[in-house]
Design a protein around this motif. Structure first.
Motif, PDB file in Angstrom:
ATOM      1  N   GLY A  60       5.532   8.555  10.278  1.00 16.34           N
ATOM      2  CA  GLY A  60       4.576   7.672  10.914  1.00 16.34           C
ATOM      3  C   GLY A  60       3.234   8.329  11.114  1.00 16.34           C
ATOM      4  O   GLY A  60       3.090   9.547  11.013  1.00 16.34           O
ATOM      5  N   SER A  61       2.267   7.462  11.386  1.00 17.58           N
ATOM      6  CA  SER A  61       0.925   7.936  11.650  1.00 17.58           C
ATOM      7  C   SER A  61       0.198   6.837  12.437  1.00 17.58           C
ATOM      8  O   SER A  61       0.631   5.688  12.444  1.00 17.58           O
ATOM      9  CB  SER A  61       0.205   8.228  10.338  1.00 17.58           C
ATOM     10  N   LEU A  77       0.826  -1.211   0.000  1.00 12.45           N
ATOM     11  CA  LEU A  77       0.000   0.000   0.000  1.00 12.45           C
ATOM     12  C   LEU A  77       0.861   1.264   0.000  1.00 12.45           C
ATOM     13  O   LEU A  77       0.574   2.229  -0.724  1.00 12.45           O
ATOM     14  CB  LEU A  77      -0.936  -0.002   1.214  1.00 12.45           C
ATOM     15  N   VAL A  78       1.919   1.280   0.814  1.00 13.32           N
ATOM     16  CA  VAL A  78       2.802   2.449   0.871  1.00 13.32           C
ATOM     17  C   VAL A  78       3.516   2.642  -0.466  1.00 13.32           C
ATOM     18  O   VAL A  78       3.608   3.762  -0.969  1.00 13.32           O
ATOM     19  CB  VAL A  78       3.817   2.323   2.032  1.00 13.32           C
ATOM     20  N   LEU A 134      -3.549   5.015   6.660  1.00 14.73           N
ATOM     21  CA  LEU A 134      -2.231   5.288   7.225  1.00 14.73           C
ATOM     22  C   LEU A 134      -1.146   5.198   6.160  1.00 14.73           C
ATOM     23  O   LEU A 134      -0.201   5.990   6.166  1.00 14.73           O
ATOM     24  CB  LEU A 134      -1.930   4.326   8.374  1.00 14.73           C
ATOM     25  N   ALA A 135      -1.270   4.251   5.245  1.00 10.48           N
ATOM     26  CA  ALA A 135      -0.289   4.098   4.174  1.00 10.48           C
ATOM     27  C   ALA A 135      -0.239   5.354   3.308  1.00 10.48           C
ATOM     28  O   ALA A 135       0.839   5.839   2.954  1.00 10.48           O
ATOM     29  CB  ALA A 135      -0.608   2.870   3.317  1.00 10.48           C
ATOM     30  N   VAL A 136      -1.390   5.904   2.992  1.00  8.31           N
ATOM     31  CA  VAL A 136      -1.435   7.137   2.190  1.00  8.31           C
ATOM     32  C   VAL A 136      -0.830   8.299   2.967  1.00  8.31           C
ATOM     33  O   VAL A 136      -0.046   9.088   2.419  1.00  8.31           O
ATOM     34  CB  VAL A 136      -2.890   7.447   1.758  1.00  8.31           C
ATOM     35  N   ARG A 148       3.813  12.044   3.718  1.00 11.82           N
ATOM     36  CA  ARG A 148       4.877  12.639   4.536  1.00 11.82           C
ATOM     37  C   ARG A 148       6.257  12.347   3.937  1.00 11.82           C
ATOM     38  O   ARG A 148       7.121  13.222   3.895  1.00 11.82           O
ATOM     39  CB  ARG A 148       4.798  12.099   5.966  1.00 11.82           C
ATOM     40  N   MET A 149       6.440  11.110   3.490  1.00 14.01           N
ATOM     41  CA  MET A 149       7.713  10.727   2.892  1.00 14.01           C
ATOM     42  C   MET A 149       7.960  11.504   1.599  1.00 14.01           C
ATOM     43  O   MET A 149       9.065  12.015   1.379  1.00 14.01           O
ATOM     44  CB  MET A 149       7.735   9.223   2.608  1.00 14.01           C
TER      45      MET A 149
END
Length: 170
Positions: free
Chosen positions: A121-122, A49-50, A146-148, A153-154
């Motif tokens: 992170g989240s 997902l990430v 969370l992956a989105v 952020r990345m």
């Protein structure tokens, strides 16, 4: 009077050092740098997902249909966990917290130098209900969201790093 204040604000803005991140469009150094990031497979469902969210956010071509040869590699390690938050008198869990953390490095392929070593992170709260299916669905949806968020952020930090690298040195 308002027109004069607006004109003064427009004149003062460049003096503060702010400039658009993607000035110059697709030919800008940041855009070209982002297009040259290779994202290897990341382990697990959360990793998949990430990776997909990063590719979408960075505009990286999938399936080898890359127009720009890779100049950078993004190595990502994920930590995905579920914690029980609300425990009732009968030892049943009423609330969970899903945490997704990523440790990532942006590596210059030409030199092997680590340009960026950071974490993102989240977390999300999940209500545990009597329906096991609903709880599992909520946990999966939390992971997707969370992956989105982590990928966003990345991607922002990668863009800032590549912008600083592409900026002309004084």
């Amino acid at each position: 009077m308002r027109a004069v204040l607006a004109l003064l604000a427009c004149v003062a803005l460049p003096a503060c050092g702010l400039s658009p991140m993607y000035a110059g469009g697709a030919s800008a150094g940041v855009a070209q740098g982002i297009a040259a990031v290779d994202i290897p497979a990341i382990q697990g469902r959360g990793g998949w997902l990430v990776k997909n969210a990063l590719e979408a956010r960075l505009g990286v071509a999938r399936n080898g249909n890359r127009q720009t040869p890779p100049q950078y590699r993004l190595d990502v390690r994920l930590d995905d966990s579920l914690e029980a938050l609300g425990v009732l008198n009968d030892d049943t869990i009423s609330r969970e917290r899903r945490i997704l953390r990523a440790r990532y490095q942006l590596i210059d392929l030409a030199t092997g130098a680590v340009l960026l070593d950071a974490t993102a992170g989240s977390d999300a709260g999940i209500d545990v209900v009597s329906s096991e299916y609903a709880t599992i669905a909520a946990e999966q949806k939390a992971l997707e969201n969370l992956a989105v968020d982590v990928a966003d952020r990345m991607a922002t930090q990668i863009a800032v790093t590549l912008r600083a690298r592409a900026a002309p040195q004084p």
